[in-house]
Every structure is written in C-alpha cells, then in structure tokens.
Write an enzyme that holds these catalytic residues in place. Structure first.
Site, PDB file in Angstrom:
ATOM      1  CD  GLN A 184      -1.642  -2.379   1.504  1.00 42.57           C
ATOM      2  OE1 GLN A 184      -0.511  -2.624   1.914  1.00 42.57           O
ATOM      3  NE2 GLN A 184      -2.545  -3.322   1.320  1.00 42.57           N
ATOM      4  CD  GLU A 529      -4.472  -7.555   6.377  1.00 38.22           C
ATOM      5  OE1 GLU A 529      -4.002  -7.158   7.463  1.00 38.22           O
ATOM      6  OE2 GLU A 529      -3.829  -8.220   5.563  1.00 38.22           O
TER       7      GLU A 529
END
Length: 637
Positions: A184, A529
């Site tokens: 990311q 997540e």
C-alpha cells in the site's frame, strides 16, 4: 499489513522468469551526501503579474534533490544511491525525500541509470508530460529481507510519477526488468514503461506482496502481477497482465484482462474489469515550463474515461505559477501556514514532518495542497489536522496524516457536517460535479512511528468528492501499537452525496472500518483487513449478539450506492476465536448494489476465528477450514 501473511498458490503460467535462480546481490557502501534544493532560501514570493526575465528556482527544502540532464550519470548515481542507502530500511523514520528530474534524458544504452527507491521517497519528472523526462535504466523496489525471508508486504510510502523508463538493466541478472515490488501507499502515476514491469520481486523468496495502485500510466511490455494478492489499475494502457491472486481490479484500462470472477480455468482471473471510470481527477504535479519557471499543473475532472490522459497531448487542466503557492517547511508553525492560506495562496509542503499545534484551515475554493516527498502532518494536542470549508474544487495530494498522542476526533475533515435531512438545494455552493474536491495519494496512520490516537481518520461531508488512492491504516506493527495504545474507531466516514472512491484501502480499525451515509456513492476497489488484536469477542461486538464489526457499512437509509471489487480479510492473533458476522452490511434496496466481493482467512498457522458471511448473511464463511481461499459473492442483491 505485516510480515505474518501467507501468500500461497499464485499462478505461474507464462512467467518464465520465475524459474531463474535468485542472485546474491552485494552493494558497496555509499557515503552520505547533503541533499539540498536549488535557489534562494525562504518562502516563495507573493503572487505577481510581472514576467521575470530569468525565473528563480524556488527553494524546495533540504529533502529535495533536483537533477539536471547536464549532470553526469555517475554524479546522479551517487546522489540517488545515497538516499536509497538511508531510506530502504527506514520504515518508521522522520526523513523525507523528493528526487525530481528536470526535462531531459538520463542514462544511456551504454551507461544506464538504475537506482532503488526506499521509504518516504518520491521520484518524479518535472516535465509537462511523461515523455519530457526519459530514464534509460530502471527505478526499482525490491523485497525487504529479514532473517532469510524476503517479502514486499511492508514496502509502503514511496511513489514514482510523470516520466518514461526505457528499461535497461540487462546486467542485473534476475533483476533485469522494471521491478516495483510494493504494497500500500506506493503509487505509480503518469509513468510510461518500455519493457517488462514486475510488481513482485521473484528473485528472492517467499516474495509475498500486497499492493497496490497504478493510474494514468502506459506499459509497452507485460506487467507481471505475480504474488500481488490485490492490485488496482485505473485509466491506463496495458500490453499484457500475467495473472491474478485474490482481487485484481481494472477501471478504464485499455488492454485490461476480461472480467473473470471468481477465478476460473477458462479465463484466469480473478479479474474485475470496469470499461470506463465514472468520475476521476488526476493528481496535481510540479513541473518546469519552457521558460524554466516552476509551476503546478492541476488536471481537470473527467467522467466516463478510459486510457491515459496524456495520450493525444497534454492532460486537460490549469496551470498555477509557483508564486501563487506558499512553499512551506517543516519548521513553519501552523499559524504561519494558516496565515498564508487565509491570504488566498495554495500550499506546497516540502519534504519533512510537520508537527501541528492547530488545525490547518482550507477555506478558499480550488485551493491546492500538494505534498512533496510524502510530507507528513502530525497532530500534537488532539486537534483536527486539516479542515476544508464548504467550497468546491479543493485538491489535497501526496500527504500522510499521522495521529498524535492525544486523540483527535478527525484527522482530515472535508466540509461541514450537515444536519440530517438538509436538502441538496441548500448546498448548491458547497460542491460541484464539474469541479469536485479531490484527494489523491492521501494516507493516514494511527501509530507506527509513535503512539497515535484518532477516533476517525477521514470524514467527508461535502458532496462531489473524489477519493483516489486512500490508505487509512491503524498500525499493526511499529511503535505505539496495541489495543489500548493506538486507538481508532473508523478509517472513513462519508456523509456527502456523489462521493466516488477509486482505490480505497482501510485496515485494522477497532470498530466499523468504513461508514457510508451519503447517497449516490461509489467504490471501485476496496481492500480491508479487520483488526488483528481484539482481546476478546466481548470487546469486539457492534451490538449484543452480533459479533464483530463490518469492514464497510452502508447506512440504513441510503437508497443509492455501488461497490465493485471489494475484499475483506481476517487474521486474529490473540490466540482465541474472534468472529465478524459479516464483512459488508448494506440496506437491501434496488439502488444499493455490490459486485465481486470476497473474504479471506489469513495465516492458518496462527490465526483464529474468521468471517462468517460475506454480506448480510449471504456467502460462506472464511475460517481455518478454508485458509487463503477466497469466499466470493458475485452480485448482491
């Protein structure tokens, strides 16, 4: 993201290079160099209509390296290698760098320029278009290796943009391609690559990767996805894409693979393919014009587009002289920066960490706030880090927001929260479909470099806002990490209407990760997540008898919302069973539609619990019974 991931079974068809043996690479020590910006010291001059005979270069701060094609390749190599030596392992450090290339050609067939990009390093061309800066060589990111395990799972916070790479590193053995092995917060934008690009480092193992974001870029050779569990590509041109793992999404991409979800032998995948991007606004960028003056180009908003914005000429938009910007330094006070914003100036944040003791207030329509070198804003006394008034066309790009030790209610607030039922007609001056407010490459951290606390990372109250590559992260590793240490409820709350998210990453928050209350909202690509560390099921329940919190919740009264290519993963590491009832919870109504959803149970060796359903009680469970296997719902309802 963390090193604990398991990345198994990614397809290898067509990837002949993966059979190559890993090479042992050694790097000679490079001495530290002083990196300074060009030009006279001090802030940028006040706006002026006078035309300077010889425009002076602005001082872009101590962390900015401006390179010129008249410099020798050896000289450039030494400078960029010194930055890499400092930054490749500097995951939580305060140093920030921008490596900027003036228009011209760097390296050659006989003497290529090949260099590595570490943490908090921006590499960008200073041309008007990607073809104005050409690098013969490569600009690369490799695995991080610790105790013999080499992965890209934590390769965050770096970027490359606005240049062309003619790949030339044939002497590098296994590494003889353009490597961008990231996860990311490591975007590629406005990049043109002639040669093969790989998004994983297959030369050292186990090579797990968990990215990522590409926009407005063109690839003449195949892009190797490899072990990338998810990746989002928007408004680009491909000439081959190797494979998928769990969630590869393409929007407005010429040459994208055909849709294939879930993965199937007949079509490969898993691919989610959207023909055109409904609403977009490319990121502003610094450039040098034909007279040598520094300017910032602000692309226009676009609707229903595909391919790159610069294919047939310059990207549509407006150009702003550097004199209309306040060029800020990390030593500047929030009071001084606010004074310049109140004067009507735009804001350019030079590389560094800005410790703020008051809220930065953006009040003027069409204000541009642009960070260089992943500049970071940190709250010090629990205030909102930045607020934007009820005005259209503001653009905030290239900035990381860090929570401080005193909890903030919100880190970035876009628009004023309106009373329930406020009619759209009364908000006419607040927003504009033709001139939307936009956030590009804006990242949020709760913990990591130090203890941080914030109830909400990003709150969007304005209508017509584009969120393009957002990563909101409650840290799962680093400093100040723990259930009662880096506390944060929610990564993103959307209260405005007509808000579009393209590339939305939100992870590990302690309650609902994303709350969407606005009408006519759209998310294309979502990666999540759930928190790793709930201490008990009782501590992680949205209401009695309803275990856990969803990754994304659409408000009960919402009549129109679309979500495409959305995944949520679980890994609960406290050694006890923790469950989420649903990954996604939405009202069941004809105007709310979700497409290509998945859940994943991570790490069967240590994980517990899981996700019982994909959406609203629909879809199977992801638990230890089916680790690392996507559980999918193609359409809901």
């Amino acid at each position: 993201m963390t090193h604990r991931r398991d990345r198994r079974g990614w397809p290898s068809r067509g990837l002949h290079r993966l059979a190559l043996a890993a090479l042992a690479i050694t790097t000679a020590a490079v001495p530290t160099i002083a990196v300074t910006g060009a030009g006279a010291a001090g802030a940028a001059p006040a706006p002026s209509s006078a035309v300077a005979a010889a425009p002076a270069a602005p001082d872009l701060g101590a962390g900015t390296l401006v390179l010129d094609p008249s410099m020798s390749t050896a000289e450039i190599q030494a400078k960029v290698d010194a930055i890499a030596a400092s930054q490749v392992s500097n995951e939580m450090g305060p140093e920030r760098y921008a490596i900027l290339f003036k228009p011209g050609t760097y390296g050659s067939a006989a003497d290529p320029l090949n260099f590595q990009v570490g943490y908090y390093t921006e590499v960008a061309g200073l041309g008007k278009n990607p073809g104005d800066v050409v690098i013969n060589g490569s600009v690369y990111v490799h695995n991080q290796c610790t105790n013999g395990s080499c992965i890209a799972l934590n390769n965050f916070w770096r970027s490359m943009s606005n240049l062309t790479i003619n790949v030339n590193n044939s002497s590098a053995g296994c590494y003889a391609n353009e490597f961008w092995a990231v996860s990311q917060a490591a975007p590629l934008r406005r990049v043109h690559v002639n040669g093969t690009t790989t998004l994983m480092d297959y030369c050292t193992g186990p090579s797990f990767a968990s990215g990522g974001f590409i926009a407005d870029s063109k690839f003449e050779g195949t892009v190797i996805n490899g072990s990338q569990q998810q990746f989002f590509v928007r408004n680009s041109t491909l000439n081959g894409w190797s494979n998928g793992v769990w969630n590869q999404v393409f929007s407005g991409v010429e040459g994208a693979p055909a849709e294939c979800f879930p993965a199937a032998a007949a079509c490969g995948g898993p691919y989610t393919t959207v023909a055109k991007t409904s609403v977009s606004r490319e990121k502003p960028y610094l450039y040098v014009d034909d007279q040598g003056a520094y300017r910032v180009f602000v692309p226009s908003a676009a609707t229903d587009t595909s391919g790159v914005s610069w294919e047939s000429g310059s990207t549509p938009g407006r150009s702003i002289g550097i004199g209309d910007f306040y060029v800020a330094r990390p030593s500047d006070s929030a009071l001084a920066i606010n004074r310049e914003l109140a004067r009507g100036r735009n804001l350019l944040l030079t590389p560094g960490v800005y410790h703020l003791d008051q809220t930065l207030k953006v009040k003027r329509a069409d204000t541009v706030v642009l960070g260089l070198g992943l500049a970071s804003l940190t709250t010090t006394n629990g205030q909102v880090a930045m607020s934007v008034a009820d005005v259209p066309g503001v653009d905030i790009a290239g900035i990381t927001f860090d929570a401080g030790p005193v909890s903030s209610p919100v880190l970035l607030q876009i628009g004023t929260k309106r009373a329930a039922g406020t009619p759209a007609a009364s908000r006419a001056g607040w927003s504009s479909a033709a001139d939307p407010t936009a956030l590009q490459d804006v990242f949020f951290r709760i913990g990591g470099p130090y203890v941080g606390k914030a109830k909400v990372s990003l709150e969007v109250n304005s209508d017509h806002v584009v969120l393009d590559d957002i990563w909101a992260w409650r840290a799962d590793h680093g400093n100040g990490v723990g259930w009662t240490s880096n506390t944060a409820d929610t990564g993103l709350i959307v209260n405005g209407d007509h808000v579009t998210a393209t590339g939305l990453f939100v992870e590990h928050y302690q309650k609902t990760e994303v709350i969407w209350n606005g009408e006519h909202g759209s998310v294309t690509f979502f990666q999540n997540e759930l928190p790793y560390d709930p201490p008990s099921q009782a501590a992680w329940q949205s209401r009695p008898g309803h275990d856990g919190y969803p990754a994304l919740l659409v408000g009960a009264g919402v009549k129109s919302f679309s979500g495409t290519g959305m995944g949520s993963y679980s890994f609960f590491n406290q050694g006890i069973d923790i469950f989420a009832e649903n990954a996604f919870e939405v009202p069941t109504t004809p105007g709310v539609r979700l497409h290509n959803l998945l859940t994943i149970f991570l790490d069967p060796s240590n994980g517990k619990g899981g996700i019982r359903h994909v959406v609203n009680g629909v879809g199977g469970s992801s638990t230890i019974a089916n680790p690392d296997v996507p559980v999918t719902v193609v359409d809901y309802p």
